[in-house]
Design a protein around this motif. Structure first.
Motif, PDB file in Angstrom:
ATOM      1  N   GLN B 111       0.731  -1.395  -0.609  1.00 11.02           N
ATOM      2  CA  GLN B 111      -0.288   0.250  -0.184  1.00 11.02           C
ATOM      3  C   GLN B 111       0.724   1.503  -0.268  1.00 11.02           C
ATOM      4  OE1 GLN B 111      -2.799   0.851   3.245  1.00 11.02           O
ATOM      5  NE2 GLN B 111      -3.896  -0.759   2.313  1.00 11.02           N
ATOM      6  N   THR B 112       0.590   2.283  -0.812  1.00  9.91           N
ATOM      7  CA  THR B 112       1.659   3.342  -0.529  1.00  9.91           C
ATOM      8  C   THR B 112       1.069   4.298   0.903  1.00  9.91           C
ATOM      9  OG1 THR B 112      -0.777   4.506  -1.338  1.00  9.91           O
ATOM     10  CG2 THR B 112       0.335   4.837  -2.852  1.00  9.91           C
ATOM     11  N   SER B 113       0.081   4.209   1.354  1.00 13.52           N
ATOM     12  CA  SER B 113       0.239   4.494   2.615  1.00 13.52           C
ATOM     13  C   SER B 113       0.518   3.800   3.888  1.00 13.52           C
ATOM     14  CB  SER B 113      -1.129   4.860   3.198  1.00 13.52           C
ATOM     15  OG  SER B 113      -2.196   4.121   3.207  1.00 13.52           O
ATOM     16  N   PHE B 114       1.752   2.627   3.704  1.00 15.05           N
ATOM     17  CA  PHE B 114       1.962   1.686   4.152  1.00 15.05           C
ATOM     18  C   PHE B 114       3.433   2.198   5.724  1.00 15.05           C
ATOM     19  CE2 PHE B 114       3.598  -2.620   6.517  1.00 15.05           C
ATOM     20  CZ  PHE B 114       4.965  -2.343   6.155  1.00 15.05           C
ATOM     21  N   SER B 115       3.112   2.499   6.575  1.00 14.68           N
ATOM     22  CA  SER B 115       3.736   2.498   7.565  1.00 14.68           C
ATOM     23  C   SER B 115       4.080   1.343   8.567  1.00 14.68           C
ATOM     24  CB  SER B 115       3.115   4.036   8.484  1.00 14.68           C
ATOM     25  OG  SER B 115       1.755   3.505   8.940  1.00 14.68           O
ATOM     26  N   GLU B 116       5.298   2.065   9.257  1.00 16.93           N
ATOM     27  CA  GLU B 116       5.681   0.916  10.840  1.00 16.93           C
ATOM     28  C   GLU B 116       5.991   1.512  11.515  1.00 16.93           C
ATOM     29  OE1 GLU B 116       8.635  -1.485   7.971  1.00 16.93           O
ATOM     30  OE2 GLU B 116       8.667  -2.623   9.608  1.00 16.93           O
ATOM     31  N   PRO B 117       4.959   2.003  12.350  1.00 17.50           N
ATOM     32  CA  PRO B 117       5.485   3.305  13.384  1.00 17.50           C
ATOM     33  C   PRO B 117       5.641   2.212  14.337  1.00 17.50           C
ATOM     34  CG  PRO B 117       3.202   2.441  13.473  1.00 17.50           C
ATOM     35  CD  PRO B 117       3.451   2.430  12.112  1.00 17.50           C
ATOM     36  N   ARG B 118       6.518   2.949  15.146  1.00 19.48           N
ATOM     37  CA  ARG B 118       7.140   2.232  16.902  1.00 19.48           C
ATOM     38  C   ARG B 118       6.094   1.855  18.183  1.00 19.48           C
ATOM     39  NH1 ARG B 118      12.419   3.226  18.088  1.00 19.48           N
ATOM     40  NH2 ARG B 118      11.743   1.709  19.967  1.00 19.48           N
ATOM     41  N   LEU B 119       4.997   3.112  17.657  1.00 19.75           N
ATOM     42  CA  LEU B 119       4.273   3.737  19.001  1.00 19.75           C
ATOM     43  C   LEU B 119       2.848   4.242  17.968  1.00 19.75           C
ATOM     44  CD1 LEU B 119       3.622   3.397  22.040  1.00 19.75           C
ATOM     45  CD2 LEU B 119       4.428   6.079  21.813  1.00 19.75           C
ATOM     46  N   LEU B 120       1.689   3.722  18.733  1.00 20.20           N
ATOM     47  CA  LEU B 120       0.136   4.375  18.079  1.00 20.20           C
ATOM     48  C   LEU B 120      -0.728   4.285  19.881  1.00 20.20           C
ATOM     49  CD1 LEU B 120      -1.610   3.956  16.121  1.00 20.20           C
ATOM     50  CD2 LEU B 120      -1.880   1.674  16.610  1.00 20.20           C
ATOM     51  N   ILE B 121      -0.687   5.534  19.261  1.00 19.48           N
ATOM     52  CA  ILE B 121      -1.813   6.695  20.387  1.00 19.48           C
ATOM     53  C   ILE B 121      -3.215   6.352  19.760  1.00 19.48           C
ATOM     54  CG2 ILE B 121      -1.992   8.248  22.270  1.00 19.48           C
ATOM     55  CD1 ILE B 121       0.641   8.889  21.189  1.00 19.48           C
ATOM     56  N   LEU B 122      -4.770   6.411  20.481  1.00 21.07           N
ATOM     57  CA  LEU B 122      -5.695   5.929  19.903  1.00 21.07           C
ATOM     58  C   LEU B 122      -6.757   7.180  21.596  1.00 21.07           C
ATOM     59  CD1 LEU B 122      -5.550   2.430  19.301  1.00 21.07           C
ATOM     60  CD2 LEU B 122      -5.317   4.198  17.769  1.00 21.07           C
ATOM     61  N   THR B 123      -7.923   6.808  20.424  1.00 19.94           N
ATOM     62  CA  THR B 123      -8.314   7.360  21.371  1.00 19.94           C
ATOM     63  C   THR B 123      -9.788   7.242  21.434  1.00 19.94           C
ATOM     64  OG1 THR B 123      -9.635   8.522  19.260  1.00 19.94           O
ATOM     65  CG2 THR B 123      -9.009  10.592  20.292  1.00 19.94           C
ATOM     66  N   ASP B 124      -9.764   6.007  21.138  1.00 17.41           N
ATOM     67  CA  ASP B 124     -10.747   5.241  21.837  1.00 17.41           C
ATOM     68  C   ASP B 124     -10.815   3.805  20.884  1.00 17.41           C
ATOM     69  OD1 ASP B 124     -14.481   4.685  21.230  1.00 17.41           O
ATOM     70  OD2 ASP B 124     -13.277   3.615  22.579  1.00 17.41           O
ATOM     71  N   PRO B 125     -11.032   2.627  21.890  1.00 17.96           N
ATOM     72  CA  PRO B 125     -10.082   1.284  21.558  1.00 17.96           C
ATOM     73  C   PRO B 125     -11.276   0.613  20.844  1.00 17.96           C
ATOM     74  CG  PRO B 125      -9.390   1.361  23.510  1.00 17.96           C
ATOM     75  CD  PRO B 125     -10.339   1.957  23.540  1.00 17.96           C
ATOM     76  N   ARG B 126     -12.191   1.077  20.878  1.00 15.80           N
ATOM     77  CA  ARG B 126     -13.872   0.920  19.774  1.00 15.80           C
ATOM     78  C   ARG B 126     -13.797   1.007  19.132  1.00 15.80           C
ATOM     79  NH1 ARG B 126     -18.115  -0.983  24.253  1.00 15.80           N
ATOM     80  NH2 ARG B 126     -17.141  -3.060  23.509  1.00 15.80           N
ATOM     81  N   THR B 127     -13.717   2.141  18.768  1.00 14.28           N
ATOM     82  CA  THR B 127     -14.178   2.424  17.754  1.00 14.28           C
ATOM     83  C   THR B 127     -12.688   3.034  16.934  1.00 14.28           C
ATOM     84  OG1 THR B 127     -13.497   5.363  18.299  1.00 14.28           O
ATOM     85  CG2 THR B 127     -16.142   4.180  17.930  1.00 14.28           C
TER      86      THR B 127
END
Lengths: 275, 294
Positions: B111-127
């Motif tokens: 994918q063109t938007s492929f990225s391999e981050p080292r950390l992920l921060i999210l606002t809501d685990p459900r959505t």
């Protein structure tokens, strides 16, 4: 090490999709593998442009052995990684070409499913399954998938720890479908006591002596071969007293080489999308 | 009614209380039980903000430990979190994804938007469940703001908080950003951060439009009020670009008679200059701002 199976499982055995994503390098020039590789086209081999971080590190030579990858359970997405690390030692063998059919209103649509086992005979095996409309394509794809699924095999001793490990470290069993394969440590000189199919896999793994026992419909080669593969995966998942000491954690290669990885590869990417 | 000076932690907790961060949901996931203080009579669970603050610190430490901030991805599918996420990324140097997470961004190398981050921060685990699933496949540690009813599967650091309200989400990201910058040393400890919390709040599109309409009539006021001899150019310059400025520059300029229909707005600059030239930074949305946020 036990986690490696989880990360890899998606790659092997499901066939479609992933193997197709060859980066446009065209024909690999590889014939049907009855062992070994033909010469291949030199200049095409060099042109690998890594997409994943791991790929970049391997290309730069920062990662020198597969064990570093296994240690951190890093998913391998580019088969060239395995090529670079295991290089010429990797042999492949097509276990079976199976024609499978689907019924359409205009008759049957036949495709060929290829099972390929890949390995250096020294502790690494891989299994790839790919289905395609032509045999050659299927084999090619299966070889790639097999490389992506390369697993370390733990060998141990039957009795006294003299010489190099030659057999399985303990009794283990693997199951796929109805087929269960059980491997039991054997003394030196026993050889691989197994049916033709698992024997091939075990030879590629580098196991010299082992007693096996299987159950279920071993006629289904697909399941049989997958069951032995799963069995081999479990060799490093088994907790023996030598693993009782506390692990010293190392930095993940992504952390260690973060400066190298943060350098942009934009130029290469643009070039790639144009070509 | 603390009249003594509050510590940083206590001030933050006051802010969180006014943003309703402590109000959880009516259901409680068993793994979130340890962060819940009590269940109110109307069924709402009350989150222990002391623990929230500590989890925020822990998350900030993890964020700071990543050497290259570009390897961090902050994400929000929900509109309430999008503005906060964008600003957080701006101030900490991370990368933000607002809106739909295309499946396969972390797993599909083609994918063109492929990225391999080292950390992920999210606002809501459900959505944001899709990025969680993918990060599990790619060995990516995950930090998320978890409400009392949020599933904690594959979330490595869960910050107990209310992730349903816009004030709450904005406040949390602001606090997290500030903590990260303090730990990195970009902001000195003890001093207030000039960036205001309001920047991180979600603005309804109608609200945003109203804001811009208010700014327009203010600009001509400048011309009317200022006779040339009274003002020097140095005093004038800082104000000049201020109409669309996001951060209110605190100018020492005093206008003569109350210029400010706008000046009566509710934002407070820290050191309370007497009457700041009112046109400065109406970029602040009229917040139903509870007091206690100086």
């Amino acid at each position: 090490m036990a986690e490696r199976g989880g990360g890899d499982r998606g790659g092997f055995g499901r066939g479609f999709g992933r193997g197709r994503g060859d980066r446009g390098r065209g024909d690999r020039g590889r014939g049907r593998g009855r062992g070994g590789r033909r010469g291949g086209r030199r200049d095409e081999e060099e042109k690998w442009v890594p997409v994943t971080k791991l790929g970049r590190l391997v290309k730069e030579g920062k990662i020198t052995s597969l064990e570093q990858i296994y240690l951190h359970s890093l998913p391998v997405k580019e088969h060239q990684i395995i090529d670079t690390l295991l290089g010429g030692r990797l042999k492949d063998e097509v276990m079976k070409i199976m024609p499978v059919q689907k019924q359409t209103r205009a008759g049957q649509r036949t495709r060929f499913k290829a099972f390929v086992v890949v390995g250096d005979t020294d502790g690494h095996v891989g299994l790839g399954v790919k289905c395609a409309k032509e045999v050659a394509t299927a084999i090619r794809g299966a070889i790639i998938l097999a490389k992506l699924s390369v697993i370390p095999v733990r060998r141990g001793y039957w009795g006294n720890k003299i010489g190099k490990p030659h057999t399985v470290p303990c009794k283990i069993t693997g199951k796929c479908g109805s087929v269960t394969v059980r491997m039991v440590p054997a003394p030196r000189g026993a050889g691989i006591v197994a049916a033709r199919v698992p024997k091939k896999v075990l030879q590629f793994a580098g196991i010299e002596d082992v007693f096996t026992s299987s159950r279920g419909s071993t006629k289904t080669l697909g399941n049989f071969v997958k069951a032995t593969f799963e069995c081999l995966m479990k060799t490093y998942g088994f907790l023996t007293p030598d693993f009782w000491t506390e692990t010293r954690f190392n930095k993940s290669p992504f952390q260690e080489y973060t400066d190298l990885l943060s350098k942009p590869t934009k130029a290469i990417l643009i070039e790639n999308t144009e070509s | 009614m603390a009249t003594r000076v509050l510590s940083q932690k206590e001030e933050d907790i006051q802010m969180m209380l006014s943003a309703a961060v402590h109000l959880g949901a009516r259901n409680c996931d068993f793994q979130m039980e340890r962060y819940v203080y009590k269940r109110r009579s109307d069924g709402v669970h009350i989150i222990n903000l002391g623990k929230t603050w500590e989890k925020l610190q822990l998350a900030a430490r993890v964020i700071v430990a990543i050497e290259n901030p570009q390897d961090i991805i902050v994400q929000s599918a929900r509109p309430y979190g999008q503005r906060a996420v964008l600003n957080f990324a701006q101030y900490t140097g991370a990368y933000s994804i607002a809106g739909r997470h295309t499946p396969g961004t972390f797993t599909n190398q083609l994918q063109t938007s492929f990225s391999e981050p080292r950390l992920l921060i999210l606002t809501d685990p459900r959505t944001d469940h899709q990025p969680i699933k993918e990060s599990a496949l790619g060995n990516i540690p995950t930090i998320a703001f978890c409400d009392t009813d949020s599933p904690m599967r594959y979330v490595d650091i869960g910050i107990p908080a209310n992730n349903k309200g816009k004030l709450s989400i904005g406040c949390l990201f602001w606090l997290l950003a500030r903590m990260v910058l303090q730990m990195r040393g970009t902001i000195p400890l003890g001093r207030k951060w000039e960036v205001m919390v309001d920047l991180f709040f979600y603005r309804d599109p109608e609200e945003a439009k109203e804001q811009e309409e208010e700014e327009a009539p203010v600009a001509p006021d400048y011309g009317a009020m200022v006779p040339n001899d009274q003002w020097t150019t140095e005093q004038w310059m800082p104000d000049g670009g201020a109409v669309s400025a996001v951060e209110p520059p605190v100018t020492g300029v005093e206008s003569t008679a109350g210029q400010a229909p706008v000046g009566a707005e509710r934002w407070d600059a820290a050191a309370a200059p007497p009457m700041v030239a009112g046109a400065v930074a109406p970029g602040v949305p009229p917040v139903a701002a509870p007091s206690g946020w100086e």
